[in-house]
Write an enzyme that holds these catalytic residues in place. Structure first.
Site, mmCIF file in Angstrom:
data_model
loop_
_atom_site.group_PDB
_atom_site.id
_atom_site.type_symbol
_atom_site.label_atom_id
_atom_site.label_comp_id
_atom_site.label_asym_id
_atom_site.label_seq_id
_atom_site.Cartn_x
_atom_site.Cartn_y
_atom_site.Cartn_z
ATOM 1 N N SER A 131 -6.126 -1.623 154.404
ATOM 2 C CA SER A 131 -7.124 -0.670 153.928
ATOM 3 C C SER A 131 -6.900 -0.402 152.438
ATOM 4 O O SER A 131 -6.944 -1.336 151.638
ATOM 5 C CB SER A 131 -7.076 0.605 154.766
ATOM 6 O OG SER A 131 -8.204 1.406 154.537
ATOM 7 N N ASP A 189 -15.097 -3.664 162.109
ATOM 8 C CA ASP A 189 -14.674 -2.633 161.161
ATOM 9 C C ASP A 189 -15.903 -2.039 160.472
ATOM 10 O O ASP A 189 -16.648 -2.745 159.792
ATOM 11 C CB ASP A 189 -13.747 -3.263 160.119
ATOM 12 C CG ASP A 189 -13.088 -2.258 159.194
ATOM 13 O OD1 ASP A 189 -13.484 -1.072 159.217
ATOM 14 O OD2 ASP A 189 -12.179 -2.657 158.443
ATOM 15 N N HIS A 191 -11.120 -1.083 162.371
ATOM 16 C CA HIS A 191 -10.352 -1.028 161.128
ATOM 17 C C HIS A 191 -8.846 -1.123 161.341
ATOM 18 O O HIS A 191 -8.132 -1.735 160.548
ATOM 19 C CB HIS A 191 -10.699 0.276 160.392
ATOM 20 C CG HIS A 191 -10.200 0.332 158.985
ATOM 21 N ND1 HIS A 191 -10.521 -0.620 158.045
ATOM 22 C CD2 HIS A 191 -9.405 1.247 158.351
ATOM 23 C CE1 HIS A 191 -9.945 -0.303 156.893
ATOM 24 N NE2 HIS A 191 -9.267 0.819 157.058
#
Length: 826
Positions: free
Chosen positions: A679, A770, A802
């Site tokens: 991320s 995601d 995610h």
């Protein structure tokens, strides 16, 4: 023989792929009896004759849709086979998720239930079990746990919630498709009631920990909970067109249309309908929707409130849902408030009670003067309602920031006011003094967090790179540390046993272990606590893993930041922290290869608690540098708020500073450094290989943010792009239609703007579902690298979001990371 789990990899080509005091051991209808922590057969990923273009890592035994012959040399096959066996041993280590305690007839004995989880690779699910124990207080300084011989597996159980007295247990089984949700009421020997709730009443019960709210009333006759609202009717069509009077019956001569699209709450909530309030009478099974809330609020975290003049209320959290719904998972910057509504009356009650329907459905907003209020919790005497607030997140725009604790006085008579006076208990800490309380960073409350004085709460909170257990006196606001102050391990409270505490403690080199805390002396602000080790079956791991962990050590370093300028706040000028994990003994004069590990967020933190993946990598002969750059949680609000507007520069500089720090100390070989992040950690990973292309020999990025100008139009949190790129200004200028100037700034802040300089071989691990950082971000960047001739490998997990945390996907990810890093770091 089971099919091998398919893995997908290339060399230089781009391949797109990603136990219970209630229950006797003879209660098979609730739990399937199973031996506890078995060792799976090591999975061989290398019986590969053909590889799928799209990964089949979602269900074991699934067959690839298309085969591409890829030959592997014998050493590479042996590498995967060997590493997968070791990774399996780390994967098998159980995790202690939560616990409850129950009092017995005798004062010196109590009972406890622990929920323990363990990944099951073959089923691709997390296997959850209940492990029970009797806790015997032999004396003021002696306690012993007597464990049940085996845990009991929870099969098909979505949630379980004991009643306040511990005499009943609610078991929830959410179902998929058109089947009903099942609610069961158990007593200590058997199931007493079972109710199938049709989807026309409501959908699945929310058990995700955020919207989740499941609460017994005081006399244990009614349960309030949050579930998906019923599915709205959809248009019906026949061969002749639109059918005016549709029905819910299946008809082969007609079909259901889709109807209007309705926005959901983004990442992990895709396809879930709006959360709504319900109550169930556990005697009759009658379910009522709570009137008065309406669809303008998404609701959660419901609790029963103390009655006022005989009237029973429900208190809950509400998020406005009549405007744009932005992603809410991990995002505390969504405005929310506490509300109260009269609990509805069931038929038996309504027949003897006169009610004003309009007044009974009147909803009361309790927290008018604050932008955020959640985790409502009533004091034992019912005199005040305590809650947590993320107002610093909502007011600034940061998705997560420093919390504050507040209370309101609950009226024991008279009438409930439309707004109550909010009293501050623990304020936001802007800049902590060295070694002092840095502020509240609390992700949950216990159902019963109170010590016997009735005004002291026990909770867990981040404190720099560790998690500590704190007590908070909600009358004085005094915050005290309960966990040992000389411990670099991380501590998490599981349950209270009277005035004693059951906690779990772990570190990067120690698997989770249960600890029992007892206070020395009377409750006071300066009370001391004694902690004892608890022998438990959950502390088992293989001899090999135990030996490998015993060979490791870790230290939390404080590293001065570079380029301290006058315009920086005091908090933003303080040293950052990095956790350095290494072998206790060097095998040669040269340092071990170093893996730099970076958290996402960016307003998150990587703690000193046990991590299977980090322990696995360290056991392979790597040192780890886990960097908590400025902007991380646990260091005060000034340090956190220093990052927005400076992403891609300040955070990158902090990471490079930490790397240079360990190099200068002779703890890292500058020619053997790899970097790993997910991320925003992936954002940093791809920035680092572009801004410092000579620094890293290998990189791995999990769902990385690579191009903000692409992400802003596809993410469930486009406002994140504005706030992190522009800083405080970003909240006010956020728009769903970015201007060319906005897109240009986003691009300039993105890793893709440095792609021409990248030469580091990079592995990408991407979740196709995601919604936070859509898969297109990573794919675009990887294609651009391939275009430049940079060695690139991509694995796409079709059914992952995610977090990429489905057991098979997590396993495949870190196996490939290990092979990738070994290839370039040795």
């Amino acid at each position: 023989m089971t099919n091998p789990i398919p893995l997908h990899f290339t060399t230089s080509t781009l391949t797109t792929q990603l136990h219970s005091p209630f229950l006797p051991l003879s209660s098979p209808s609730l739990f399937r009896y199973r031996k506890p922590f078995f060792s799976h057969r090591p999975v061989s990923p290398l019986c590969l004759r053909g590889l799928s273009v799209l990964s089949a890592m979602d269900d074991a035994g699934g067959s690839p849709t298309k085969q591409i012959p890829i030959s592997l040399d014998a050493p590479t096959q042996e590498e995967y086979a060997s590493l997968s066996k070791l990774l399996q041993e780390f994967t098998d280590i159980p995790t202690i998720d939560k616990a409850w305690t129950f009092k017995s007839e005798t004062d010196d004995v109590s009972r406890a239930m622990f929920v323990v989880s363990q990944p099951s690779l073959l089923s691709n699910k997390r296997r959850k079990s209940i492990l029970s124990s009797h806790i015997l207080q032999k004396s003021s300084n002696s306690v012993s746990f007597h464990w049940a011989p085996f845990p009991i597996e929870m099969t098909g159980v979505s949630a379980m919630v004991p009643s306040p007295s511990g005499s009943k247990l609610l078991v929830i089984r959410n179902s998929e498709g058109d089947s009903p949700t099942n609610l069961e009421i158990w007593d200590p020997s058997q199931v007493k009631k079972q109710f199938a709730i049709p989807r026309s009443t409501h959908g699945s019960v929310y058990t995700d920990g955020w919207f989740e709210g499941i609460s017994w009333n005081a006399d244990e006759t009614v349960i309030a909970y949050v579930a998906e609202e019923p599915e709205p009717p959809k248009p019906t069509f026949t061969g002749n067109g639109y059918k005016k009077e549709g029905n819910t019956d299946k008809d082969c001569g007609s079909w259901k249309g889709q109807g209007d699209w309705e926005e959901d709450w983004g990442e992990t909530y895709a396809g879930k309908r709006q959360p709504a309030l319900f109550v169930i009478d556990i005697s009759s099974g009658e379910v009522l929707a709570v009137p008065g809330v309406g669809r303008k609020l998404s609701v959660g975290q419901v609790v029963w409130a103390p009655s006022i003049q005989g009237q029973q209320y429900l208190a809950f959290v509400g998020w406005p849902s009549d405007t744009r719904k932005l992603g809410i998972k991990y995002c505390y910057n969504r405005p929310c408030a506490l509300y109260a509504v009269k609990a509805p009356l069931f038929k038996s009650e309504a027949s003897v009670t006169k009610s004003n329907e309009a007044e009974d459905s009147f909803i009361i907003k309790l927290t008018q003067s604050i932008s955020s209020a959640f985790f409502p919790c009533f004091s034992p005497d019912g005199k005040f309602l305590v809650f947590l607030s993320a107002k610093s997140s909502v007011d600034s725009g940061a998705h997560s920031a420093t919390d504050s604790l507040h209370k309101v006085e609950w009226p024991s008579d008279g009438k409930l006011a439309t707004s109550l006076k909010i009293i501050d208990v623990v304020p936001v800490v802007m800049c902590p003094e060295d070694g002092c309380f840095p502020g509240l960073y609390c992700s949950k409350f216990l159902t019963r967090p109170w010590l016997s004085d009735g005004h002291t709460m026990v909770l867990s909170s981040y404190w720099g790179s560790t998690q500590k257990i704190l007590s908070v006196d909600v009358l004085s606001g005094q915050v005290s540390q309960i966990s040992p102050d000389n411990s670099n391990s991380s501590w998490d409270v599981l349950a209270l046993d009277g005035d004693n505490i059951i906690a779990v403690c772990s570190s990067l080199t120690d698997i989770p272990a249960i600890k029992y805390g007892s206070r020395l002396g009377k409750l006071a602000a300066d009370v001391k606590w004694s902690w004892r080790d608890v022998s438990t079956p959950t502390t088992q791991c293989s001899e090999k893993v135990s030996s490998l962990l015993a060979s490791l050590q870790f230290d939390i370093m404080k590293i001065p930041v570079r380029n301290v300028s006058e315009n920086l706040t005091k908090g933003a000028s303080k040293p950052i922290e990095a956790i350095y994990v290494s072998s206790k003994s060097r095998k040669s004069d040269s340092p071990d290869p170093l893996i730099v590990i970076l958290h996402g967020g960016p307003h998150s933190v990587l703690l000193s608690s046990f991590s299977k993946s980090s322990a696995f990598l360290a056991s392979l002969g790597y040192s780890l540098l886990i960097v908590n750059y400025r902007g991380s949680l646990g260091f005060g609000e000034e340090a956190l708020q220093s990052l927005p507007g400076k992403i891609g520069s300040q955070d990158v500089t902090d990471v490079l500073t930490a790397i240079d720090h360990v190099i200068d100390k002779g703890l890292a070989d500058p020619s053997k450094i790899a970097v790993l992040g997910g991320s925003h950690g992936g954002f940093l990973t791809t920035h680092l290989i572009g801004q410092a292309p000579e620094k890293f020999v290998a990189a791995a990025a999990r769902n990385p943010v690579c191009n903000l100008s692409l992400m802003v139009g596809t993410s469930d949190i486009p406002d994140w792009c504005y706030f992190e790129a522009y800083g405080s200004e970003g909240k006010s200028i956020f728009t769903e239609s970015p201007s060319p100037e906005h897109l240009a700034l986003f691009y300039s802040k993105s890793p893709i703007s440095h792609i021409s300089k990248v030469k580091t071989p990079t592995l990408f691990l991407l979740g196709a579902q995601d919604l936070r950082v859509p898969v297109s971000n990573g794919i675009q960047y990887a294609r651009a690298l391939k275009e430049k001739g940079v060695e690139t490998k991509v694995i796409v997990f079709p059914n992952d979001v995610h977090g990429i945390d489905r057991p098979q996907s997590d396993f495949e990810s870190f196996l490939n990371i290990a092979v990738w890093f070994k290839k370039y770091c040795r």
